[in-house]
Write an enzyme that holds these catalytic residues in place. Structure first.
Site, short mmCIF file in Angstrom:
data_model
loop_
_atom_site.label_atom_id
_atom_site.label_comp_id
_atom_site.label_asym_id
_atom_site.label_seq_id
_atom_site.Cartn_x
_atom_site.Cartn_y
_atom_site.Cartn_z
N CYS A 153 4.62 9.17 0.03
CA CYS A 153 3.22 9.60 -0.06
C CYS A 153 3.11 10.58 -1.22
O CYS A 153 3.90 11.51 -1.33
CB CYS A 153 2.79 10.27 1.24
SG CYS A 153 1.12 10.92 1.17
N ASN A 163 9.02 4.13 3.42
CA ASN A 163 9.17 3.74 4.82
C ASN A 163 10.51 3.06 4.99
O ASN A 163 11.10 2.56 4.04
CB ASN A 163 8.09 2.72 5.21
CG ASN A 163 6.72 3.32 5.21
OD1 ASN A 163 6.12 3.46 4.16
ND2 ASN A 163 6.24 3.68 6.37
N HIS A 188 5.56 4.66 12.53
CA HIS A 188 5.50 4.56 11.05
C HIS A 188 6.50 5.60 10.54
O HIS A 188 6.20 6.79 10.48
CB HIS A 188 4.07 4.86 10.62
CG HIS A 188 3.83 4.90 9.15
ND1 HIS A 188 3.11 3.94 8.47
CD2 HIS A 188 4.19 5.81 8.19
CE1 HIS A 188 3.03 4.26 7.18
NE2 HIS A 188 3.67 5.39 6.99
N ARG A 207 0.83 -1.21 0.00
CA ARG A 207 0.00 0.00 0.00
C ARG A 207 0.87 1.27 0.00
O ARG A 207 0.98 1.96 -1.01
CB ARG A 207 -0.95 -0.04 1.22
CG ARG A 207 -2.09 0.97 1.17
CD ARG A 207 -1.69 2.40 1.49
NE ARG A 207 -1.10 2.58 2.81
CZ ARG A 207 -0.50 3.70 3.21
NH1 ARG A 207 -0.44 4.74 2.41
NH2 ARG A 207 0.06 3.78 4.40
N ASP A 208 1.53 1.55 1.11
CA ASP A 208 2.30 2.80 1.20
C ASP A 208 3.41 2.79 0.15
O ASP A 208 3.73 3.82 -0.44
CB ASP A 208 2.90 2.94 2.60
CG ASP A 208 3.26 4.38 2.96
OD1 ASP A 208 3.47 5.18 2.04
OD2 ASP A 208 3.33 4.70 4.16
N HIS A 260 9.07 7.07 7.76
CA HIS A 260 9.67 7.16 6.44
C HIS A 260 11.15 7.49 6.64
O HIS A 260 11.55 8.02 7.67
CB HIS A 260 8.93 8.20 5.59
CG HIS A 260 7.59 7.69 5.13
ND1 HIS A 260 7.40 7.15 3.88
CD2 HIS A 260 6.41 7.57 5.78
CE1 HIS A 260 6.14 6.74 3.77
NE2 HIS A 260 5.51 6.99 4.90
P1 HMG Z 1 -12.92 14.67 -2.28
O1 HMG Z 1 -12.71 15.11 -3.69
O2 HMG Z 1 -12.99 15.71 -1.22
O3 HMG Z 1 -14.15 13.66 -2.15
O4 HMG Z 1 -11.72 13.67 -1.92
P2 HMG Z 1 -15.66 13.83 -2.49
O5 HMG Z 1 -16.40 13.09 -1.42
O6 HMG Z 1 -16.01 15.28 -2.73
O7 HMG Z 1 -15.82 13.01 -3.88
C1 HMG Z 1 -15.22 13.45 -5.07
C2 HMG Z 1 -15.09 12.27 -6.02
O8 HMG Z 1 -14.28 11.25 -5.45
C3 HMG Z 1 -16.42 11.60 -6.37
O9 HMG Z 1 -16.27 11.06 -7.68
C4 HMG Z 1 -16.47 10.44 -5.40
O10 HMG Z 1 -17.24 9.37 -5.88
C5 HMG Z 1 -15.01 10.03 -5.36
P3 HMG Z 1 -16.80 11.84 -8.98
O11 HMG Z 1 -18.26 12.10 -8.69
O12 HMG Z 1 -16.00 13.10 -9.07
O13 HMG Z 1 -16.54 10.87 -10.09
N1 HMG Z 1 -14.64 9.37 -4.09
C6 HMG Z 1 -14.15 8.13 -3.99
N2 HMG Z 1 -13.86 7.19 -4.91
C7 HMG Z 1 -13.37 6.02 -4.46
N3 HMG Z 1 -13.14 5.74 -3.15
C8 HMG Z 1 -13.43 6.65 -2.20
C9 HMG Z 1 -13.95 7.89 -2.62
N4 HMG Z 1 -14.33 8.99 -1.94
C10 HMG Z 1 -14.76 9.89 -2.84
N5 HMG Z 1 -13.20 6.37 -0.92
C11 HMG Z 1 -10.80 11.81 -0.75
C12 HMG Z 1 -11.62 13.08 -0.63
C13 HMG Z 1 -10.40 11.39 0.67
C14 HMG Z 1 -11.64 10.73 -1.38
C15 HMG Z 1 -9.57 12.09 -1.61
O14 HMG Z 1 -8.92 13.21 -1.08
C16 HMG Z 1 -8.62 10.95 -1.69
O15 HMG Z 1 -8.92 9.89 -2.21
N6 HMG Z 1 -7.38 11.10 -1.18
C17 HMG Z 1 -6.39 10.08 -1.27
C18 HMG Z 1 -5.39 10.28 -0.22
C19 HMG Z 1 -4.40 9.14 -0.17
O16 HMG Z 1 -4.70 8.02 -0.55
N7 HMG Z 1 -3.18 9.44 0.32
C20 HMG Z 1 -2.19 8.47 0.49
C21 HMG Z 1 -2.49 7.58 1.64
S1 HMG Z 1 -2.17 8.35 3.22
C22 HMG Z 1 -0.50 8.10 3.50
O17 HMG Z 1 0.19 7.62 2.64
C23 HMG Z 1 0.05 8.46 4.84
C24 HMG Z 1 0.32 7.26 5.74
O18 HMG Z 1 1.19 6.34 5.12
C25 HMG Z 1 0.92 7.72 7.05
C26 HMG Z 1 2.10 8.65 6.81
O19 HMG Z 1 3.14 8.23 6.31
O20 HMG Z 1 1.91 9.83 7.11
C27 HMG Z 1 -0.99 6.50 6.07
MG MG Z 2 3.31 6.52 5.09
#
Ligand code: HMG
Ligand code: MG
Length: 302
Positions: free
Chosen positions: A240, A249, A207, A15-16, A209
């Site tokens: 990310c 990581n 966690h 995933r990450d 990086h």
């Molecule tokens: P948004 O644009 O504010 O969402 O995004 P919305 O509710 O307004 O919806 C907009 C569109 O997104 C719509 O589609 C929804 O259907 C779709 P459209 O009508 O435009 O075709 N949508 C989705 N589709 C699939 N799955 C969903 C979903 N939700 C809405 N769950 C949202 C908000 C959170 C969805 C967006 O910002 C997003 O997907 N962000 C991704 C962030 C991400 O994955 N980041 C990486 C992971 S976090 C990380 O790596 C950190 C971590 O490792 C810890 C660290 O190291 O810090 C965990």
């Molecule tokens: Mg991370």
């Protein structure tokens, strides 16, 4: 000083790690990676995320990957879910655990999940309730617990605040994330201690990086506090997409080498783990980002 005798590693490479790869990685390769990781003895694997495919195209095959994994008894498979839409899709894929992901930095929350910290908690609340009702474990990630690419240094009090908010909505475990790998041991300890004012030692993980090469030192500093659970990524995959310049990581191989060398058990077979890291690195056309893996691979050549 008494260090933990056993450590649990949560493998987040699929995933990450892979979320940050530009070129598509076929679902079959991801599935093979998960199979290799579980064969190497990993018992917790973060497989994918149910996020918007427009935001993170690499995770668009989430359901396909989850469906194709041959589940090994005793292994816990987790997935990220930012909102109810993601949770409902995730539920159909039958994960054992879901992960909500918030941040200790307002700017990062906006960039990563398009809402404020307060809004994120309001979105997570029904997700957590539904997950608990469905018998799923619930973990929360706190990004930017030490520093933020947009806001700079983050005070431990802000980590404590988010931990309290997560605790208030029923999140059972928090991961203190150094998203951009900027932390050094004392700062990381302060961030963990902040989470430990809200959660018990059993409920907090690290966690880290490895952008600045500090992640192993930060892992050791965490062990000194008694923290015994860490997210790591095979071959040091990842980063990310919303933390520009941040690398993956800390490599699982490096952490396992460190722990085994100190007599700390992980249940992981380092040789099989190195094979898993080599498998995905060969696919990506590069060497593993793991000093221990590269040293041991060279040694194998005799
Ligand atoms: P948004 O644009 O504010 O969402 O995004 P919305 O509710 O307004 O919806 C907009 C569109 O997104 C719509 O589609 C929804 O259907 C779709 P459209 O009508 O435009 O075709 N949508 C989705 N589709 C699939 N799955 C969903 C979903 N939700 C809405 N769950 C949202 C908000 C959170 C969805 C967006 O910002 C997003 O997907 N962000 C991704 C962030 C991400 O994955 N980041 C990486 C992971 S976090 C990380 O790596 C950190 C971590 O490792 C810890 C660290 O190291 O810090 C965990
Ligand atoms: Mg991370």
């Amino acid at each position: 000083m008494q260090l933990p005798a056993r450590v649990k590693l949560v493998e987040v490479g699929p995933r990450d790690g892979l979320q940050n790869e530009k070129a598509p990685v076929p679902a079959a390769v991801k599935v093979e990676l998960v199979h290799r990781l579980q064969s190497a003895g990993l018992t917790e694997i973060e497989v994918t995320s149910f996020v918007s495919p427009k935001w993170v195209p690499q995770m668009a095959d989430n359901a396909e990957v989850m469906a194709a994994i041959q589940r090994k008894p005793g292994v816990r498979y987790s997935v990220l879910t930012p909102n109810l839409q993601g949770f409902e899709a995730a539920l159909r894929a039958q994960p054992d655990e879901i992960v909500v992901f918030g941040a200790a930095s307002e700017a990062f929350s906006q960039k990563n999940i398009n809402c404020s910290i307060e809004e994120s908690i309001a979105r997570f609340h029904p997700v957590v309730q539904a997950a608990v009702a469905a018998g799923k474990a619930v973990r929360g990630a706190i990004s930017c617990s030490v520093g933020c690419p947009y806001e700079g240094e983050i005070a431990p009090e802000r980590v404590e605040q988010v931990a309290r908010l997560m605790h208030g909505i029923g999140v059972q475990h928090v991961g203190v994330a150094d998203t951009i790998g900027i932390g050094t041991p004392r700062k990381v300890q302060r961030a963990l201690e902040a989470a430990l004012r809200v959660y018990s030692l059993e409920q907090v993980s690290g966690h880290f990086h490895d952008t600045y090469g500090m992640a192993l030192a930060n892992t050791l500093a965490s062990l000194e506090l008694g923290v015994w659970q860490f997210d790591t990524s095979v071959a040091g995959l990842g980063g990310c997409p919303y933390a520009k310049g941040a690398t993956g990581n800390v490599a699982t191989e490096d952490v396992v080498y460190l722990l085994h060398g100190m007599g700390i058990e992980t249940g992981i077979d380092l040789d099989l783990l190195i094979d898993a890291g080599k498998f995905i690195s060969d696919f990506l056309g590069r060497k593993p980002h793991s000093r221990a893996a590269n040293a041991l691979l060279t040694k194998r050549l005799g």
